[in-house]
Design a protein around this motif. Structure first.
Motif, PDB file in Angstrom:
ATOM      1  N   LEU A 260     -36.604  -3.044 -58.337  1.00  0.00           N
ATOM      2  CA  LEU A 260     -37.891  -4.195 -58.931  1.00  0.00           C
ATOM      3  C   LEU A 260     -38.313  -4.812 -58.160  1.00  0.00           C
ATOM      4  O   LEU A 260     -38.628  -5.579 -58.711  1.00  0.00           O
ATOM      5  N   THR A 264     -42.244  -5.823 -58.099  1.00  0.00           N
ATOM      6  CA  THR A 264     -42.327  -7.126 -58.336  1.00  0.00           C
ATOM      7  C   THR A 264     -43.173  -7.618 -57.697  1.00  0.00           C
ATOM      8  O   THR A 264     -44.475  -8.375 -57.736  1.00  0.00           O
ATOM      9  N   ILE A 267     -46.431  -6.282 -57.238  1.00  0.00           N
ATOM     10  CA  ILE A 267     -47.720  -6.695 -58.407  1.00  0.00           C
ATOM     11  C   ILE A 267     -48.119  -7.725 -58.425  1.00  0.00           C
ATOM     12  O   ILE A 267     -49.353  -8.392 -59.053  1.00  0.00           O
ATOM     13  N   VAL A 268     -47.365  -8.632 -58.543  1.00  0.00           N
ATOM     14  CA  VAL A 268     -47.400 -10.318 -58.489  1.00  0.00           C
ATOM     15  C   VAL A 268     -48.193 -10.783 -57.080  1.00  0.00           C
ATOM     16  O   VAL A 268     -49.374 -11.658 -57.736  1.00  0.00           O
ATOM     17  N   GLY A 292     -40.718  -9.945 -52.031  1.00  0.00           N
ATOM     18  CA  GLY A 292     -40.430  -8.713 -53.010  1.00  0.00           C
ATOM     19  C   GLY A 292     -38.471  -8.615 -53.061  1.00  0.00           C
ATOM     20  O   GLY A 292     -37.717  -9.296 -52.848  1.00  0.00           O
ATOM     21  N   TYR A 306     -33.098  -7.496 -64.139  1.00  0.00           N
ATOM     22  CA  TYR A 306     -34.283  -8.493 -65.259  1.00  0.00           C
ATOM     23  C   TYR A 306     -34.301  -9.818 -64.366  1.00  0.00           C
ATOM     24  O   TYR A 306     -35.655 -10.290 -63.928  1.00  0.00           O
ATOM     25  N   ILE A 309     -36.512  -8.978 -61.331  1.00  0.00           N
ATOM     26  CA  ILE A 309     -37.912  -8.778 -61.174  1.00  0.00           C
ATOM     27  C   ILE A 309     -38.640 -10.060 -60.913  1.00  0.00           C
ATOM     28  O   ILE A 309     -39.730 -10.808 -60.282  1.00  0.00           O
ATOM     29  N   ALA A 313     -40.282 -11.827 -58.402  1.00  0.00           N
ATOM     30  CA  ALA A 313     -41.619 -12.707 -58.447  1.00  0.00           C
ATOM     31  C   ALA A 313     -41.940 -13.698 -57.636  1.00  0.00           C
ATOM     32  O   ALA A 313     -43.309 -14.379 -57.312  1.00  0.00           O
TER      33      ALA A 313
ATOM     34  N   CYS C  57     -45.071   0.722 -57.232  1.00  0.00           N
ATOM     35  CA  CYS C  57     -44.562  -0.786 -57.713  1.00  0.00           C
ATOM     36  C   CYS C  57     -44.962  -0.382 -59.775  1.00  0.00           C
ATOM     37  O   CYS C  57     -44.551  -0.993 -60.598  1.00  0.00           O
ATOM     38  N   ILE C  61     -42.357  -0.764 -63.127  1.00  0.00           N
ATOM     39  CA  ILE C  61     -41.720  -2.172 -64.104  1.00  0.00           C
ATOM     40  C   ILE C  61     -41.828  -0.643 -65.536  1.00  0.00           C
ATOM     41  O   ILE C  61     -41.264  -1.282 -66.887  1.00  0.00           O
TER      42      ILE C  61
END
Lengths: 453, 453, 453
Positions: A260, A264, A267-268, A292, A306, A309, A313, C57, C61
């Motif tokens: 995770l 993340t 993606i961020v 990450g 969570y 994540i 980020a 990715c 999520i």
């Protein structure tokens, strides 16, 4: 007899787990090699590949001769500074009992990883001899000592004496899989090297503006990142070091939080750079994944999904910010190894003090007090773990830079740190390694081949 | 019930260990494919890749139909020459009991490895049909019979009858993971092929001097070597075949000795070639690693780590020397498969007779006598193990060359061994495989793309 | 205490097996990335790589937030349609007991695989936003619901009520490792996408004839296929989900049948295309291997090795036929993802009803009746399993197309599905991703480098 079988099977499973995790960590060498090769110009490809190969080779000999002894040998010093006595695997390894070889194997793979990180920061302009000097120094001494402090019973693991139900016990820094021990060491050593060796020719123009120097293969960089991600499943879950005693519960948590956080981070980074630069930046996304993954490395066994994540980020943002700061300071780090491993590594190293959940520490056998005040501050664990990890970050930073800086400066003064501008322009491969990585007469299309032959 | 759980878990762990080791050995196919592709010219890339793919595919069918039966079937012959009766996995495989499928899987991966080695030696000029003939022949017959001799209860495993505490017992050659069985077979078959098929056009100029023909991608060669090294952790530790009964202690020793021998092989080769050629030679270093890995394969379970370093170093020297001899003899082996697998393989196959430690043989269940006189001569083990292994080396050499030579000569006489000079000049990919591996109109830079479309 | 050790070791081994299998399945992402990159033109390389990276990715999520809950959450609906209640791993995960994290990890890797398949079918001309929409939709909803029906206790697993010795029991579709659940979903979603988005510019000329658009690197495609094959050993044997309770016997059968089916698929495709096109077609052979691997996925645990060979061979023929039909229909599927995963997937999904052996189903704990009439029809098992699987194939096809078609059509109507012709001509990499994957000034040969610098 059933008792013997059960005990031996449990032991065999633990050894297999450590070995297999070590294999995966070793494969990160291939990942780093492909990532580095893809991120530099083709004229230096063989050079960076050879450096990566030698990280594993020289690292094996260095760690065998000295590193493992310094890290996990008996510590007879009053200040819990360094181990000794196991040089060349010479002591404490019985014949038919647990020989400890699985531990050496796993730890060697970690040591090689630390060395590899540095090679990215100083790529394309550092001399081969300089590289060999710091690679040996790092795997034989700098890294093993740090790992002794945190994992080998050294002083960072015993900063505090805290009250527990059974009386006073030692407590210190917690870094599950080596966010500070491996990544920060590699990242800060790389930063030091990048500063002392100076930027590549043409990286900054006459007005000091950044000139992009793209690598020669986005495909190799992607392959490398996937292999690194894959290897991280050896790095993080494998750091449970055993599946028995609840270790498998720890390992599966690590696999999920690692996934995770890495996802993340990617993606961020993709979103932030799309907003900033208006492109979907593959290479930044790959580095964001790595940031990450680095960020979760210290606390992967102890946090909620969570939280992973969030940590991933933040790691991506730290990475992006550090990249901008480096360029603003005119430091040229071709692989962005410091932003990923050093900066995001420092962030990750602080995360246990914020996010660790007491029950998960307990499952992992790292609940020194059995009470409620030595875990993540955001989960009611007080501030001592955070302070311990903050102290570790500072100590490791000072130690790494303090040892590596003189070495690099000395080599610079002696004139053996950097290749000549002529060599840099034609590339290391032609000047040092007997020719380019992709010889033109071996790669022309077939229609032209006939004419050449 | 606990007894049943403990026994079944132990069995399940052993099966998992063998399967997983087999997966890693299978990945060596990818390693060989990348190494071979990177070491040839781009005009033959698809050709060598397809050959590597077919080693796995044809090998699977050949080994399923015949190979496994020859190797591990019941041996009813008086001379312990060959097994039979398990053709197409038809016999001896129960339904819910141990089905032996894990063993077949692991041994198939080994057989495919032997075949792949050969494809490197004859690369770039051998016809596709010739290749398919020897690949089937090797995986269906040549290799399985050798493995039967050494591992399946054949005559090489029972050369001597020696006295033990409990009366006379059989003793013979010891080759833990297939240094002679796999690597020597592949290497000598490759040498035979390279000689009969002749050198590539232009490999030696009109005065007989060597003309370098560099491969088209050092990156692929490096990736391939890392994958091979990774797969070797399935090949060597996996040859323990079980983690129970102390197998995990054997496996962890193998992991360490394999690492040290490979690392040393790479370093020694790099240094020697730097002294000889004044360059840091990446590709030679990679081959040196492989030579080191091959060298330790026979004795990895039985030697001290420092011995592994010596064995790997010697393996590198043998490899370098064999390379020079080959070129002096005008034999063209594009992948240097004979120097690595044949020559260093022969050296490695002799190492148990020199370096094996009695206690380690005992741990691995390979101490036939329980006394002090059937292990490494340098550790007081007498000379019989060395003699047994020397005999094996000679027998395997004669067997392999004796079978493969007529096949290659026959194909040469029939005119189906080698492609035509015209095809060789334009390359296999265009003449046989429908086009080049890297089509020019698929790979031009974007600025030119618009004009083409 | 021995009882506790034995039980915990058994549990730890199962978790390790699932985790490790999940790692291998994750590595299939790297395999798909390399296969896809090698199969497209270089001007779209970064684009397809980024899509592959984001599958992992975004998939992580999406599957964390919704997918796992839909698939394996508690199903409170009367029609056994969908799970719920485990959103964001929020429920049912204890602290020190088995947390179920290994299951989430393994299933996430599967979900990401389904999404990746689609990206191949629509490669080189689909917009990035469209891609992100369907990738999220597929991993968050389409795929998880299907997996619930088949593996999570949904209605496809309970189609029939059959008589057993202990009274009436539920029985339904059997898809051991996801031939219909993963591959058919991916393949049919890809087909839908390929039809709606339309063929690449220049794929069919003005008279409707097919114009070959070869990918830019056969080497990358080969590497990708080997990595996929390797990963399949996580996918198929790993679907035993445990080694205890006889799971290891199931796993080793899967390893063997998977190997034989893949190998046969490759060989058959090579021969057929040699007869048809008179070339030894590497890329078709690779796709044939994949078709063979897909075909065996549903029944790998239940069939004889010789049946696996037949199933793989038929899978290859189905793949070849589907490829021809697609081109005849002017559908452009650059990776041939539908022929491989959709068409061969449908064939494979029917195989349990034909080839499953009762004893092997029993070993795998999937013998609902304990009698003789719910397995492969060719082995006396009656026709009900075949009917159940046929129903599944139809339902999954309708569901997938029924959900994905409106999405693609909607995006097409909104004009966000496809990139502009100008962008398509210069390529996604330059127009969207900041530059080509292999920058010309980073890859020129050294002799030209000096002039440029």
């Amino acid at each position: 007899d059933t008792q013997r079988v059960a005990a031996e099977t449990s032991r065999a499973l633990d050894v297999f787990f450590v070995l297999l995790s070590g294999y995966l960590v070793f494969l990160m060498q291939a990942g780093f090699a492909m990532l580095t090769a893809g991120s530099v110009r083709s004229k230096n490809t063989k050079n960076v590949l050879l450096k990566n190969v030698l990280d594993a080779c020289v690292g094996a000999i260095a760690y065998y001769l000295f590193g493992y002894a310094f890290a996990y040998g008996e510590d007879t010093s009053a200040v819990e500074f360094i181990g000794s006595g196991y040089y060349a695997l010479s002591k404490g390894f019985g014949v038919t009992s647990n020989s400890g070889f699985n531990s050496f194997f796993f730890q060697w793979a970690f040591a090689a990883t630390a060395a590899t990180i540095v090679s990215g920061s100083v790529a394309e302009r550092t001399s081969f001899y300089a590289y060999m000097a710091y690679a040996f120094f790092l795997t034989a001494f700098v890294y093993p000592v740090v790992s002794h402090w945190v994992w080998g019973g050294g002083f960072l693991a015993t900063i505090f004496t805290v009250e527990s139900a059974t009386g006073p016990v030692d407590a210190g820094t917690i870094d599950f899989a080596g966010c500070s021990v491996v990544h920060m060491v590699g990242g800060f050593a790389g930063l030091t090297g990048a500063i002392v060796v100076g930027p590549r020719l043409g990286r900054f123009d006459s007005e000091g503006k950044v000139v992009p120097i793209p690598g020669h293969s986005a495909t190799l960089a992607t392959l490398g990142t996937f292999l690194l991600w894959f290897g991280w499943y050896g790095f993080n879950p494998g750091s449970a070091l055993a599946l028995s005693g609840g270790g498998y519960i720890v390992a599966e948590r690590c696999a999920v939080t690692t996934t995770l956080a890495g996802a993340t981070g990617g993606i961020v980074t993709l979103i932030v750079l799309k907003l900033r630069d208006h492109i979907f930046d593959l290479l930044a996304c790959l580095n964001g994944i790595l940031a990450g993954l680095v960020s979760i490395t210290a606390c992967c066994a102890f946090v909620h999904p969570y939280a992973a994540i969030f940590i991933g980020a933040m790691g991506a943002l730290v990475y992006i910010l550090a990249t901008m700061v480096l360029l603003w300071c005119k430091v040229d780090d071709p692989l962005e190894a410091f932003p990923i491993h050093g900066a995001a590594g420092a962030w990750g190293a602080l995360c246990p003090g914020l996010f660790n959940v007491r029950e998960f520490q307990e499952t992992a056998g790292l609940d020194p007090i059995g009470g409620d005040d030595y875990h993540g501050g955001l989960y009611g664990g007080g501030g001592r773990l955070f302070v311990a990890n903050l102290a570790s970050v500072a100590v490791i930073m000072v130690w790494t830079v303090g040892l590596v800086l003189p070495l690099f400066v000395l080599m610079r003064v002696l004139g053996i740190l950097r290749i000549s501008p002529e060599e840099e322009i034609i590339g290391n491969d032609v000047s040092k390694h007997g020719g380019v990585a992709y010889p033109i007469d071996a790669t022309v299309a077939a229609e032209k081949q006939a004419a050449i032959d």
